[in-house]
Scaffold this motif. Structure first.
Motif, PDB file in Angstrom:
ATOM      1  N   ILE A  32     -56.148 -49.900 -30.670  1.00 28.21           N
ATOM      2  CA  ILE A  32     -56.532 -50.275 -32.146  1.00 28.21           C
ATOM      3  C   ILE A  32     -55.576 -51.505 -32.473  1.00 28.21           C
ATOM      4  N   SER A  67     -60.110 -43.819 -35.401  1.00 23.35           N
ATOM      5  CA  SER A  67     -60.797 -43.654 -33.893  1.00 23.35           C
ATOM      6  C   SER A  67     -59.991 -44.637 -33.393  1.00 23.35           C
ATOM      7  N   ASP A  68     -59.682 -44.354 -31.993  1.00 25.15           N
ATOM      8  CA  ASP A  68     -59.582 -45.171 -30.790  1.00 25.15           C
ATOM      9  C   ASP A  68     -60.425 -46.419 -30.948  1.00 25.15           C
ATOM     10  N   ARG A  70     -53.767 -47.052 -28.005  1.00 22.94           N
ATOM     11  CA  ARG A  70     -54.971 -46.541 -28.256  1.00 22.94           C
ATOM     12  C   ARG A  70     -56.258 -47.534 -28.514  1.00 22.94           C
ATOM     13  N   LEU A  96     -49.884 -48.908 -32.190  1.00 22.21           N
ATOM     14  CA  LEU A  96     -51.146 -48.286 -31.778  1.00 22.21           C
ATOM     15  C   LEU A  96     -51.982 -49.074 -30.549  1.00 22.21           C
TER      16      LEU A  96
END
Length: 244
Positions: A177, A131-132, A175, A172
């Motif tokens: 993350i 998941s973001d 996003r 990432l």
């Protein structure tokens, strides 16, 4: 409400030692935890029971992190059970082999780098399915900063993981993350193979004057997966009492 309530975490190699401490700490903090093991299901179920006793959910999944097939099944089963993934802690490790370069066998070399390969493809799965706003923590070793004689292959296998972390953090980041590395020092687990005089030497070299405990490392991981560390990514944290 606990800090990680509603989050779903995979902690690889979490039936004992540092991995167990991490899994139980994340469960205590409210996360639902996937405990992975290779061969000892009874130990893994002990961890599951300990997490469930805190009110969080937990399941045990058999996964040899040297097998790309097992890695794929681990993520598939996690998503089927919980519907999402928010946290990945790549903790699984093989045997740490320290031998002079002139003596290390190909089989021994491969046994360490097969785990490193598994970490890479677990990260690939996380990049595809997490998941973001998620959190990834990869476990390395403080040995990458110490140039230990006879430790070239072992330290090299962990240094690669540190590079995975830094590069993936940039991939990432858009996003939300975060990807970080925790590098323990000598830690008192049942896998510690040092003689007592070697243990005493390590303690003497450690500014905080003792061996690390699994809970010490788990606390560092808990910080990095928390919202308090939302602005920390691409970093390496040495949880080692200051020895390096």
């Amino acid at each position: 409400m606990s800090a990680l309530t509603g989050k779903v975490a995979i902690v690889t190699g979490s039936s004992r030692g540092i991995g167990r401490a991490i899994a139980e700490r994340l469960g205590k903090d409210g996360a639902n935890v996937v405990v992975t093991y290779v061969g000892n299901r009874d130990k893994a179920e002990e961890v599951v029971s300990a997490i469930q006793a805190t009110g969080a959910e937990a399941i045990a999944i058999q996964a040899d992190m040297r097998s790309l097939t097992d890695i794929g099944k681990l993520f598939q089963q996690t998503l089927e059970r919980f519907g999402k993934l928010d946290i990945l802690v790549n903790n699984a490790a093989g045997k740490n082999i320290f031998k002079p370069t002139a003596e290390l066998t190909e089989e021994e070399y491969n046994s360490m780098f097969d785990i490193t390969r598994g970490v890479y493809f677990a990260l690939q799965q996380a990049a595809q399915h997490m998941s973001d706003g998620g959190r990834i923590v990869n476990m390395s070793t403080s040995g990458t900063a110490m140039a230990i004689p006879s430790g070239g292959a072992y330290s090299g296998s962990k240094a690669a993981i540190e590079q995975f972390s830094m590069c993936l953090a940039k991939e990432l980041g858009p996003r939300g993350i975060t990807v970080n590395t925790v590098s323990p020092g000598v830690t008192a687990t049942d896998g510690l193979v040092l003689e007592q005089d070697q243990v005493n030497q390590m303690i003497a070299q450690t500014p905080l004057g003792r061996l690390g405990q699994p809970d010490d490392v788990a606390s560092a991981v808990a910080l990095l997966v928390s919202d308090d560390a939302r602005w920390v990514t691409g970093q390496g944290l040495r949880a080692n009492g200051g020895i390096v």
